[in-house]
Design a protein around this motif. Structure first.
Motif, mmCIF file in Angstrom:
data_model
loop_
_atom_site.group_PDB
_atom_site.id
_atom_site.type_symbol
_atom_site.label_atom_id
_atom_site.label_comp_id
_atom_site.label_asym_id
_atom_site.label_seq_id
_atom_site.Cartn_x
_atom_site.Cartn_y
_atom_site.Cartn_z
ATOM 1 N N ALA A 163 10.962 -5.153 8.710
ATOM 2 C CA ALA A 163 11.156 -5.435 10.143
ATOM 3 C C ALA A 163 10.907 -4.179 10.974
ATOM 4 N N LEU A 164 11.470 -3.036 10.518
ATOM 5 C CA LEU A 164 11.302 -1.785 11.278
ATOM 6 C C LEU A 164 9.842 -1.347 11.292
ATOM 7 N N SER A 165 9.147 -1.491 10.136
ATOM 8 C CA SER A 165 7.754 -1.015 10.102
ATOM 9 C C SER A 165 6.850 -1.920 10.930
ATOM 10 N N CYS A 166 7.098 -3.248 10.956
ATOM 11 C CA CYS A 166 6.290 -4.145 11.801
ATOM 12 C C CYS A 166 6.509 -3.792 13.278
ATOM 13 N N ALA A 167 7.786 -3.550 13.646
ATOM 14 C CA ALA A 167 8.080 -3.172 15.039
ATOM 15 C C ALA A 167 7.392 -1.843 15.374
ATOM 16 N N THR A 213 -1.343 14.766 14.621
ATOM 17 C CA THR A 213 0.111 14.572 14.629
ATOM 18 C C THR A 213 0.569 13.307 15.358
ATOM 19 N N THR A 214 -0.274 12.784 16.280
ATOM 20 C CA THR A 214 0.187 11.586 17.007
ATOM 21 C C THR A 214 -0.604 10.328 16.662
ATOM 22 N N VAL A 215 -1.781 10.473 16.048
ATOM 23 C CA VAL A 215 -2.578 9.284 15.718
ATOM 24 C C VAL A 215 -2.705 9.124 14.204
ATOM 25 N N MET A 216 -3.250 10.153 13.549
ATOM 26 C CA MET A 216 -3.591 10.006 12.124
ATOM 27 C C MET A 216 -2.349 9.889 11.235
ATOM 28 N N MET A 217 -1.448 10.865 11.337
ATOM 29 C CA MET A 217 -0.304 10.878 10.414
ATOM 30 C C MET A 217 0.681 9.716 10.636
ATOM 31 N N PRO A 218 1.034 9.366 11.898
ATOM 32 C CA PRO A 218 1.889 8.176 12.048
ATOM 33 C C PRO A 218 1.224 6.912 11.496
ATOM 34 N N SER A 219 -0.127 6.804 11.629
ATOM 35 C CA SER A 219 -0.822 5.615 11.098
ATOM 36 C C SER A 219 -0.782 5.610 9.573
ATOM 37 N N VAL A 220 -1.012 6.797 8.961
ATOM 38 C CA VAL A 220 -0.945 6.893 7.486
ATOM 39 C C VAL A 220 0.461 6.537 7.004
ATOM 40 N N GLU A 221 1.471 7.072 7.703
ATOM 41 C CA GLU A 221 2.867 6.847 7.324
ATOM 42 C C GLU A 221 3.214 5.354 7.369
ATOM 43 N N LEU A 222 2.860 4.705 8.477
ATOM 44 C CA LEU A 222 3.205 3.286 8.620
ATOM 45 C C LEU A 222 2.368 2.416 7.683
ATOM 46 N N GLY A 223 1.091 2.775 7.523
ATOM 47 C CA GLY A 223 0.224 2.021 6.600
ATOM 48 C C GLY A 223 0.760 2.092 5.177
ATOM 49 N N ALA A 224 1.200 3.297 4.771
ATOM 50 C CA ALA A 224 1.730 3.476 3.412
ATOM 51 C C ALA A 224 3.014 2.671 3.229
ATOM 52 N N ILE A 225 3.897 2.679 4.231
ATOM 53 C CA ILE A 225 5.159 1.923 4.109
ATOM 54 C C ILE A 225 4.858 0.431 3.944
ATOM 55 N N LEU A 226 3.938 -0.088 4.780
ATOM 56 C CA LEU A 226 3.623 -1.521 4.690
ATOM 57 C C LEU A 226 2.963 -1.845 3.348
ATOM 58 N N TRP A 227 2.089 -0.947 2.875
ATOM 59 C CA TRP A 227 1.409 -1.141 1.589
ATOM 60 C C TRP A 227 2.435 -1.246 0.446
ATOM 61 N N LEU A 228 3.502 -0.442 0.552
ATOM 62 C CA LEU A 228 4.522 -0.432 -0.512
ATOM 63 C C LEU A 228 5.520 -1.577 -0.350
ATOM 64 N N VAL A 229 5.957 -1.802 0.882
ATOM 65 C CA VAL A 229 7.107 -2.697 1.087
ATOM 66 C C VAL A 229 6.725 -4.179 1.018
ATOM 67 N N ILE A 230 5.549 -4.561 1.556
ATOM 68 C CA ILE A 230 5.203 -6.003 1.580
ATOM 69 C C ILE A 230 5.159 -6.583 0.158
ATOM 70 N N PRO A 231 4.418 -5.952 -0.810
ATOM 71 C CA PRO A 231 4.432 -6.529 -2.170
ATOM 72 C C PRO A 231 5.824 -6.474 -2.823
ATOM 73 N N LEU A 232 6.556 -5.362 -2.631
ATOM 74 C CA LEU A 232 7.896 -5.250 -3.239
ATOM 75 C C LEU A 232 8.825 -6.342 -2.701
ATOM 76 N N TRP A 233 8.705 -6.634 -1.412
ATOM 77 C CA TRP A 233 9.531 -7.681 -0.787
ATOM 78 C C TRP A 233 9.211 -9.052 -1.414
ATOM 79 N N ARG A 234 7.904 -9.235 -1.811
ATOM 80 C CA ARG A 234 7.513 -10.498 -2.457
ATOM 81 C C ARG A 234 7.773 -10.461 -3.964
ATOM 82 N N GLY A 235 8.337 -9.350 -4.455
ATOM 83 C CA GLY A 235 8.678 -9.244 -5.876
ATOM 84 C C GLY A 235 7.523 -8.829 -6.762
#
Ligand SMILES: [Zn+2]
Length: 224
Positions: free
Chosen positions: A62-66, A115-137
């Motif tokens: 929820a936090l990463s989608c927001a 610092t304001t475009v590339m790294m926040p995008s990498v950070e959020l992309g990585a979180i979604l890449w990890l969390v979406i499959p884990l959430w689906r098991g």
């Protein structure tokens, strides 16, 4: 939040899965936390080791989608508008980066981009890449390198420094012109809080624990 000091590693007991305190390197035997909103702490230095939320993956998702919505909105709308003697000008983040580049301040322009475009995008992309499959098991492909990319990007995502810089500029420019904060500044403010929330929820121990509990992908299951 309830804190539980972990037992230190005793050499006479068989070394099962051990963790090292990130602050003082003390070897510890992790124990499962049962009480929701509880956390394990180092008995020597008191550092936070991992915590237990029964709906951690849902909260992370929820936090990463927001945060993604806030990031895209912040890029699309102006950060600040200036009214100088009847002439109104405004700029977005990309507009500011482009203007710095045109004025031959390539290093500053590159730093703002990273610092304001590339790294926040990498950070959020990585979180979604990890969390979406884990959430689906399911285990996400490339879990370890993507998690390392997140940990590498996190200290370089400096949205809060950018916000501070913009606020200082707003105060200084207010003597010269009418300054109107744009929608992007509020989005960056929300993004700053969301990224702080994500960082506090994402600890390596519990994410690796979720990875162990998740189903292996067919390619991993075939490996001996
Ligand atoms: Zn410690």
């Amino acid at each position: 939040m309830h804190s539980e000091p972990l037992p230190a590693f005793a050499p006479e007991s068989p070394p099962t899965a051990l963790i090292a305190c990130p602050e003082c390197d003390l070897l510890l035997q992790p124990v499962p936390l049962i009480q929701p909103r509880s956390r394990a702490q180092c008995p020597r230095c008191g550092a936070r080791l991992y915590s237990f939320y029964n709906d951690r993956l849902e909260k992370l998702l929820a936090l990463s989608c927001a945060a993604v919505i806030m990031l895209l909105t912040a890029y699309a709308f102006p950060i600040v508008g200036l009214n100088i003697q009847g002439t109104y000008i405004e700029t977005t983040v990309f507009g500011a980066i482009d203007k710095l580049w045109q004025e031959e301040r390539e290093v500053l322009s590159g730093l703002v981009f990273v610092t304001t475009v590339m790294m926040p995008s990498v950070e959020l992309g990585a979180i979604l890449w990890l969390v979406i499959p884990l959430w689906r098991g399911v285990r996400p492909p490339g879990f370890a390198p993507v998690f390392r990319a997140f940990q590498m990007a996190h200290p370089w995502a400096m949205v809060e420094v950018f916000i501070l810089g913009v606020l200082v500029s707003l105060v200084k420019l207010s003597h010269l012109a009418d300054v109107l904060p744009g929608p992007a500044i509020w989005c960056f403010g929300c993004l700053m809080l969301l990224l702080a929330g994500l960082a506090s929820l994402l600890d390596p121990y519990t994410l690796w624990h979720a990875w162990e509990d998740a189903r292996a992908t067919p390619a991993e299951a075939m490996e001996p």
